[in-house]
Enzyme design. Structure first.
Site, PDB file in Angstrom:
ATOM      1  N   HIS A 138       2.847   2.291  12.273  1.00  0.00           N
ATOM      2  CA  HIS A 138       3.381   3.622  11.976  1.00  0.00           C
ATOM      3  C   HIS A 138       2.857   4.734  12.878  1.00  0.00           C
ATOM      4  O   HIS A 138       2.996   5.914  12.558  1.00  0.00           O
ATOM      5  CB  HIS A 138       3.115   3.984  10.513  1.00  0.00           C
ATOM      6  CG  HIS A 138       3.681   3.015   9.534  1.00  0.00           C
ATOM      7  ND1 HIS A 138       3.535   3.157   8.174  1.00  0.00           N
ATOM      8  CD2 HIS A 138       4.390   1.859   9.700  1.00  0.00           C
ATOM      9  CE1 HIS A 138       4.118   2.153   7.549  1.00  0.00           C
ATOM     10  NE2 HIS A 138       4.654   1.351   8.464  1.00  0.00           N
ATOM     11  N   HIS A 183      -4.508  -0.984   8.423  1.00  0.00           N
ATOM     12  CA  HIS A 183      -3.250  -0.298   8.718  1.00  0.00           C
ATOM     13  C   HIS A 183      -3.147  -0.171  10.230  1.00  0.00           C
ATOM     14  O   HIS A 183      -3.736   0.716  10.837  1.00  0.00           O
ATOM     15  CB  HIS A 183      -3.194   1.071   8.054  1.00  0.00           C
ATOM     16  CG  HIS A 183      -1.783   1.599   7.941  1.00  0.00           C
ATOM     17  ND1 HIS A 183      -0.804   1.301   8.863  1.00  0.00           N
ATOM     18  CD2 HIS A 183      -1.187   2.408   7.019  1.00  0.00           C
ATOM     19  CE1 HIS A 183       0.326   1.884   8.521  1.00  0.00           C
ATOM     20  NE2 HIS A 183       0.128   2.562   7.405  1.00  0.00           N
ATOM     21  N   GLY A 184      -2.360  -1.064  10.819  1.00  0.00           N
ATOM     22  CA  GLY A 184      -2.175  -1.069  12.262  1.00  0.00           C
ATOM     23  C   GLY A 184      -0.769  -0.717  12.677  1.00  0.00           C
ATOM     24  O   GLY A 184      -0.319  -1.148  13.741  1.00  0.00           O
ATOM     25  N   GLN A 201      -6.771  -1.325   2.032  1.00  0.00           N
ATOM     26  CA  GLN A 201      -6.203  -1.134   3.361  1.00  0.00           C
ATOM     27  C   GLN A 201      -7.025  -0.074   4.101  1.00  0.00           C
ATOM     28  O   GLN A 201      -6.994   1.114   3.758  1.00  0.00           O
ATOM     29  CB  GLN A 201      -4.744  -0.677   3.274  1.00  0.00           C
ATOM     30  CG  GLN A 201      -4.085  -0.611   4.656  1.00  0.00           C
ATOM     31  CD  GLN A 201      -2.723   0.041   4.625  1.00  0.00           C
ATOM     32  OE1 GLN A 201      -2.602   1.221   4.315  1.00  0.00           O
ATOM     33  NE2 GLN A 201      -1.693  -0.723   4.957  1.00  0.00           N
ATOM     34  N   PRO A 225       0.820  -1.215   0.000  1.00  0.00           N
ATOM     35  CA  PRO A 225       0.000   0.000   0.000  1.00  0.00           C
ATOM     36  C   PRO A 225       0.849   1.259   0.000  1.00  0.00           C
ATOM     37  O   PRO A 225       1.804   1.368   0.770  1.00  0.00           O
ATOM     38  CB  PRO A 225      -0.814  -0.122   1.299  1.00  0.00           C
ATOM     39  CG  PRO A 225      -0.057  -1.075   2.143  1.00  0.00           C
ATOM     40  CD  PRO A 225       0.623  -2.018   1.213  1.00  0.00           C
ATOM     41  N   MET A 226       0.507   2.201  -0.880  1.00  0.00           N
ATOM     42  CA  MET A 226       1.235   3.461  -0.987  1.00  0.00           C
ATOM     43  C   MET A 226       0.249   4.596  -1.237  1.00  0.00           C
ATOM     44  O   MET A 226      -0.534   4.532  -2.191  1.00  0.00           O
ATOM     45  CB  MET A 226       2.249   3.400  -2.141  1.00  0.00           C
ATOM     46  CG  MET A 226       3.391   2.438  -1.910  1.00  0.00           C
ATOM     47  SD  MET A 226       4.422   2.242  -3.380  1.00  0.00           S
ATOM     48  CE  MET A 226       3.376   1.180  -4.396  1.00  0.00           C
ATOM     49  N   THR A 227       0.282   5.616  -0.403  1.00  0.00           N
ATOM     50  CA  THR A 227      -0.624   6.748  -0.562  1.00  0.00           C
ATOM     51  C   THR A 227      -0.356   7.430  -1.901  1.00  0.00           C
ATOM     52  O   THR A 227       0.779   7.793  -2.206  1.00  0.00           O
ATOM     53  CB  THR A 227      -0.432   7.747   0.589  1.00  0.00           C
ATOM     54  OG1 THR A 227      -0.731   7.093   1.813  1.00  0.00           O
ATOM     55  CG2 THR A 227      -1.349   8.949   0.419  1.00  0.00           C
ATOM     56  N   TYR A 278      -0.386   5.215  13.650  1.00  0.00           N
ATOM     57  CA  TYR A 278      -1.783   5.521  13.366  1.00  0.00           C
ATOM     58  C   TYR A 278      -2.695   4.933  14.453  1.00  0.00           C
ATOM     59  O   TYR A 278      -2.213   4.374  15.438  1.00  0.00           O
ATOM     60  CB  TYR A 278      -2.156   5.032  11.972  1.00  0.00           C
ATOM     61  CG  TYR A 278      -1.407   5.744  10.863  1.00  0.00           C
ATOM     62  CD1 TYR A 278      -1.466   7.127  10.739  1.00  0.00           C
ATOM     63  CD2 TYR A 278      -0.619   5.040   9.963  1.00  0.00           C
ATOM     64  CE1 TYR A 278      -0.771   7.800   9.735  1.00  0.00           C
ATOM     65  CE2 TYR A 278       0.075   5.688   8.947  1.00  0.00           C
ATOM     66  CZ  TYR A 278       0.000   7.074   8.842  1.00  0.00           C
ATOM     67  OH  TYR A 278       0.688   7.733   7.854  1.00  0.00           O
TER      68      TYR A 278
END
Length: 381
Positions: free
Chosen positions: A188, A185-186, A105, A28-30, A190
């Site tokens: 970094h 996304h669990g 994600q 996954p990449m923003t 967040y």
């Protein structure tokens, strides 16, 4: 790289109802190309090209759940509302028509609200204890850090219930529009991660304190999603030791602590643990060369996925600070670890931006693509 039939990269894998043709995953990449949160045909084409290139599984950029402070970038895609859902149907149909598999994600930025853009001060930010986190090595600006370190109101029990319900609604929407599973996304720093990390979770109630209580919120989110999607749908959970508030932070000081935290998530319904680190081969704990993904597999027995700097000489953070390094052909080292059973899947980010046909490139043993940050990082090729 050896012949495809001998390479662990090209072995199929089954996870519940999901069958993957190979072990190569698009990380996954923003991208921030979904105007007003709605993915358009350009986003569908972007993901379709990776499916056509042979990537076994695509995990989308982070997607905002149905909660007011989920994401602070208006061009990050939503997973709510008729327009956004119609856009995602175009994406899943395009990927499936190309023979690919795709999973969203689900994302809530939690304490990092405001890092990507201006936010409405009237919207309550979701922080377990009202703190941004223990400041350490970070790439954020001094201005943002000063703003973010102000204290806010801790999450109430109602806030927690609302966010859990929002994750479940997003998972239901993912099934409605044709996705092949759900990812969370669990990591970094967040929201989900902020409950695991002692630097952000200083609660002394049922949602924080000791290790067991710090796992409760993310585990309850997983349970709610599992109840929503049923027994056949795979769930991926991204976790990390590092935080964007402090790249040296840890949620687990020992393998035993890691096993306790991750075991709670697996017991709740997670199928694949996505171990996010800056280099896939970095040792996770002193006294062993085992990576974070390797330790996750060893202490839980779950399917695990590694990520970080495949084919690239520097991590993304380091390249932004010091400039790009020459390409690094570490595919043989990656294959050795996978052959040894250290982890099961490899997520690759930047090389997928440089080469939509990356899986085909690897299968045919062609030279690795060169990631050019100026050309590839902010573009939707």
């Amino acid at each position: 790289m050896g012949p495809p039939e001998l390479s662990p990269l090209f072995r199929p894998l089954e996870v519940r109802s999901l069958t993957l043709a190979n072990r190569i995953v698009m990380s996954p990449m923003t991208r921030s190309y979904s105007t007003a949160g709605v993915p358009g045909l350009d986003v569908a084409d972007y993901y379709r090209r990776r499916a056509e290139g042979g990537t076994g599984l695509i995990v989308t950029e982070g997607v905002a759940i149905d909660h007011p402070s989920a994401v602070d970038d208006p061009n990050v895609p939503l997973l709510r509302g008729q327009s956004a859902l119609a856009g995602w149907r175009q994406v899943t149909e395009a990927v499936h028509d190309a023979g690919g598999k795709i999973i969203p994600q689900l994302w809530h930025v939690g304490p990092l609200w405001g890092a990507m853009g201006k936010v409405d001060p009237a919207v309550k930010q979701m922080r377990p204890s009202g703190v941004w986190g223990t400041l350490g090595t970070t790439s954020y600006s001094d201005e943002y850090v000063a703003w973010a370190q102000r204290a806010t109101e801790p999450m109430t029990d109602q806030d927690i219930a609302d966010v859990i319900a929002a994750f479940a609604r997003a998972a239901a929407n993912a099934m409605e529009v044709g996705f092949d599973g759900v990812a969370l996304h669990g990591g970094h720093g967040y929201l989900l991660d902020s409950f695991l990390w002692a630097g952000t979770n200083k609660r002394d109630d049922a949602w924080g304190g000791d290790l067991e209580r710090r796992t409760r919120f993310p585990a309850e989110v997983v349970k709610a999603i599992r109840a929503e999607v049923g027994d056949e749908v795979p769930i991926i959970y991204r976790f990390s030791q590092h935080k964007q508030q402090d790249y040296t932070a840890q949620i687990a000081k020992t393998p035993e602590e890691l096993g306790f935290l991750l075991g709670a998530l697996v017991d709740a319904g997670v199928d694949i643990l996505d171990a996010s680190i800056r280099r896939f081969d970095l040792p996770a704990f002193e006294g062993s060369q085992l990576s974070l993904a390797g330790w996750a597999k060893k202490v839980t027995g779950a399917i695990t996925m590694a990520v970080g700097s495949v084919g690239i000489g520097k991590s993304l953070r380091d390249s932004r600070i010091d400039g790009m390094a020459p390409p690094l052909d570490n595919i043989a080292a990656l294959e050795r670890r996978m052959t040894d059973g250290e982890f099961d899947l490899i997520a690759i980010g930047r090389l997928h931006l440089a080469d939509p046909g990356l899986a085909r490139t690897l299968r045919e043993g062609l030279p690795l693509p060169v990631f050019d940050r100026a050309r590839h990082e902010g573009a939707l090729h």
